[in-house]
Design a protein around this motif. Sequence first.
Motif, PDB file in Angstrom:
ATOM      1  N   TYR A 149       0.858  -1.180   0.000  1.00  0.00           N
ATOM      2  CA  TYR A 149       0.000   0.000   0.000  1.00  0.00           C
ATOM      3  C   TYR A 149       0.893   1.228   0.000  1.00  0.00           C
ATOM      4  N   GLY A 150       0.850   1.979  -1.115  1.00  0.00           N
ATOM      5  CA  GLY A 150       1.692   3.162  -1.222  1.00  0.00           C
ATOM      6  C   GLY A 150       3.162   2.789  -1.192  1.00  0.00           C
ATOM      7  N   HIS A 151       3.890   3.366  -0.235  1.00  0.00           N
ATOM      8  CA  HIS A 151       5.340   3.179  -0.184  1.00  0.00           C
ATOM      9  C   HIS A 151       5.763   1.996   0.663  1.00  0.00           C
ATOM     10  N   GLN A 152       4.837   1.290   1.271  1.00  0.00           N
ATOM     11  CA  GLN A 152       5.242   0.238   2.191  1.00  0.00           C
ATOM     12  C   GLN A 152       4.373  -1.004   2.043  1.00  0.00           C
ATOM     13  N   VAL A 153       4.841  -2.080   2.674  1.00  0.00           N
ATOM     14  CA  VAL A 153       4.089  -3.336   2.733  1.00  0.00           C
ATOM     15  C   VAL A 153       3.380  -3.390   4.075  1.00  0.00           C
ATOM     16  N   LEU A 154       2.073  -3.628   4.041  1.00  0.00           N
ATOM     17  CA  LEU A 154       1.279  -3.745   5.263  1.00  0.00           C
ATOM     18  C   LEU A 154       0.986  -5.205   5.556  1.00  0.00           C
ATOM     19  N   TYR A 155       1.095  -5.575   6.825  1.00  0.00           N
ATOM     20  CA  TYR A 155       0.806  -6.941   7.280  1.00  0.00           C
ATOM     21  C   TYR A 155      -0.480  -6.932   8.088  1.00  0.00           C
ATOM     22  N   GLU A 156      -1.275  -7.971   7.934  1.00  0.00           N
ATOM     23  CA  GLU A 156      -2.476  -8.123   8.744  1.00  0.00           C
ATOM     24  C   GLU A 156      -2.718  -9.596   9.024  1.00  0.00           C
ATOM     25  N   ARG A 157      -3.515  -9.859  10.047  1.00  0.00           N
ATOM     26  CA  ARG A 157      -3.769 -11.233  10.455  1.00  0.00           C
ATOM     27  C   ARG A 157      -4.667 -11.958   9.447  1.00  0.00           C
ATOM     28  N   THR A 158      -4.390 -13.226   9.270  1.00  0.00           N
ATOM     29  CA  THR A 158      -5.309 -14.111   8.556  1.00  0.00           C
ATOM     30  C   THR A 158      -6.399 -14.553   9.543  1.00  0.00           C
ATOM     31  N   PRO A 159      -7.440 -15.237   9.076  1.00  0.00           N
ATOM     32  CA  PRO A 159      -8.433 -15.754  10.028  1.00  0.00           C
ATOM     33  C   PRO A 159      -7.820 -16.602  11.138  1.00  0.00           C
ATOM     34  N   LEU A 160      -6.794 -17.404  10.811  1.00  0.00           N
ATOM     35  CA  LEU A 160      -6.129 -18.194  11.848  1.00  0.00           C
ATOM     36  C   LEU A 160      -5.405 -17.283  12.837  1.00  0.00           C
ATOM     37  N   GLY A 161      -4.736 -16.243  12.322  1.00  0.00           N
ATOM     38  CA  GLY A 161      -4.056 -15.297  13.201  1.00  0.00           C
ATOM     39  C   GLY A 161      -5.025 -14.549  14.088  1.00  0.00           C
ATOM     40  N   ILE A 162      -6.183 -14.200  13.542  1.00  0.00           N
ATOM     41  CA  ILE A 162      -7.213 -13.522  14.340  1.00  0.00           C
ATOM     42  C   ILE A 162      -7.692 -14.420  15.470  1.00  0.00           C
ATOM     43  N   ALA A 163      -7.913 -15.693  15.153  1.00  0.00           N
ATOM     44  CA  ALA A 163      -8.389 -16.630  16.169  1.00  0.00           C
ATOM     45  C   ALA A 163      -7.367 -16.799  17.290  1.00  0.00           C
ATOM     46  N   LEU A 164      -6.085 -16.902  16.932  1.00  0.00           N
ATOM     47  CA  LEU A 164      -5.047 -17.087  17.941  1.00  0.00           C
ATOM     48  C   LEU A 164      -4.888 -15.850  18.829  1.00  0.00           C
ATOM     49  N   ALA A 165      -5.048 -14.666  18.233  1.00  0.00           N
ATOM     50  CA  ALA A 165      -4.826 -13.426  18.979  1.00  0.00           C
ATOM     51  C   ALA A 165      -6.056 -12.936  19.720  1.00  0.00           C
ATOM     52  N   ALA A 166      -7.186 -13.596  19.556  1.00  0.00           N
ATOM     53  CA  ALA A 166      -8.421 -13.163  20.222  1.00  0.00           C
ATOM     54  C   ALA A 166      -8.251 -13.225  21.728  1.00  0.00           C
ATOM     55  N   PRO A 167      -8.670 -12.157  22.443  1.00  0.00           N
ATOM     56  CA  PRO A 167      -8.520 -12.161  23.899  1.00  0.00           C
ATOM     57  C   PRO A 167      -9.193 -13.341  24.593  1.00  0.00           C
ATOM     58  N   ASP A 168     -10.269 -13.841  24.007  1.00  0.00           N
ATOM     59  CA  ASP A 168     -10.970 -14.962  24.641  1.00  0.00           C
ATOM     60  C   ASP A 168     -10.592 -16.311  24.059  1.00  0.00           C
ATOM     61  N   ALA A 169      -9.453 -16.354  23.322  1.00  0.00           N
ATOM     62  CA  ALA A 169      -9.001 -17.626  22.772  1.00  0.00           C
ATOM     63  C   ALA A 169      -8.633 -18.576  23.910  1.00  0.00           C
ATOM     64  N   PRO A 170      -8.766 -19.866  23.702  1.00  0.00           N
ATOM     65  CA  PRO A 170      -8.439 -20.825  24.771  1.00  0.00           C
ATOM     66  C   PRO A 170      -7.041 -20.596  25.304  1.00  0.00           C
TER      67      PRO A 170
END
Length: 331
Positions: A308-329
Motif C-alpha cells: 500500500y503506497g510506499h510500504q508493505v502492510l501486514y495483517e492477520r489471517t483468520p487463523l491469526g485472528i483466532a489465535l490473537a483473540a482475547p478470549d481464545a483458549p
Amino acid sequence: MSFQLHLDESDLLRCRFALSPLGETQAAVRVLDRPDMHGYHLPWLRLIREAAAGLDLRPLWLLMPRSGHSPDFFSPPPSGPMPSFEEEIAGVRALDPELARQDLALTLANRPEVLHSPAGRAMLADPARTLQDLADLLELAWRALIAPHWPRLRALLEADIAYHSRRLAAVGFERLLGELSPQLSWSASTLTIVGVQGRHSRVLGGQGLVLIPSVFCWPDAVSGFEPPWQPAIVYPARGIGGLWTRSADRTPQALARLLGRGRAEILYALDEPAGTSALAERLGFALSSVSEHLSVLRAAGLLTSRRYGHQVLYERTPLGIALAAPDAPGA
C-alpha cells in the motif's frame, strides 16, 4: 444543525482518501488547548509535555474557536494521497495573502473580542506576514508534537484507509459513510453531517470529495472547507484506543508461550494492518527482528501482506485472528 454536501455522478467518481500530516498537526494543537476533552490522548499528552512547554501556540489558538469557522489554510485538503508535511506547509506558504486575509476575516467575524484586539488587527493589516508567521508556528508544532510519533500515527491512518477502501468495494458509498462516522448519512445525492455548529450547504459541482482519517479530530467528523478548497471530510480514524499502549502490556501469556514473546507481541499488535517500521517503533524492536518475525508468522499462515503506497502492510489471517483473540483458549 448540519452541513450538507450535494454530489452528482462526476463527484462520486472523484471521491478519494488522503492523509494529511499538516491536518494532524493543527488538530493536535487543538487538543492541547482542550486536553480534558480528549482522554484517549492522555498518553500522548504526557509524551509531549516537555516539548509543548517550549511552544507559544497562542496565535494559533486565537484562530481555533470552540465553534464556528477556523482558517481552512491551516490544513487545506491535500492534492495527493500521501503528501509529506514539507509539501503541505510549502503550499500554505505559497498561498495568496489576499485569500489568507479573507479566511482570517471569516474566522475573526465569529470572535469579535479577537477581531478588535491589537493581535486581530495586526493579522488582517498584514496577511502576508501573518501567513508566514502561522506557517512557522505550525512547522514548529509539527517537529515538536507530531514528527517524533509520525511513523505510529501514519501506520494507523494508512491502515484505516486500507480497511475503508475494502469496505467501499464491499458495501458501497452510502453504507461506507455511516461506518466512517455516525454523524454522516446519505440520501438523495446529499451527504449530511449532523452535530456541527451552524448550517452549511455546498454543491460540489464535479470537484469530488476528499475523505481524510484523523487521530486527533476524534470523536468528531469535520467539514466546512470553503471555495477554492476542494470539499473534504475529516473523520475519526479506527483503532485509536490502543494507539498509545504497548502490545506487550496486553499480549496473552499463553500466546507468548506458544509463539515466543517477540512473535506473539507482533501478532497481537496487528489489531490494524501495519508495516515493519511502524511495528518496530511501536514495540521498541529492531527492524531486522521485526522483519524476521513477520516472515515466520506469514510462512505459518498467521499473517498476509500487501503493498500500500510506499510500504508493505501486514495483517492477520483468520487463523491469526483466532489465535490473537482475547478470549481464545488459554489466553
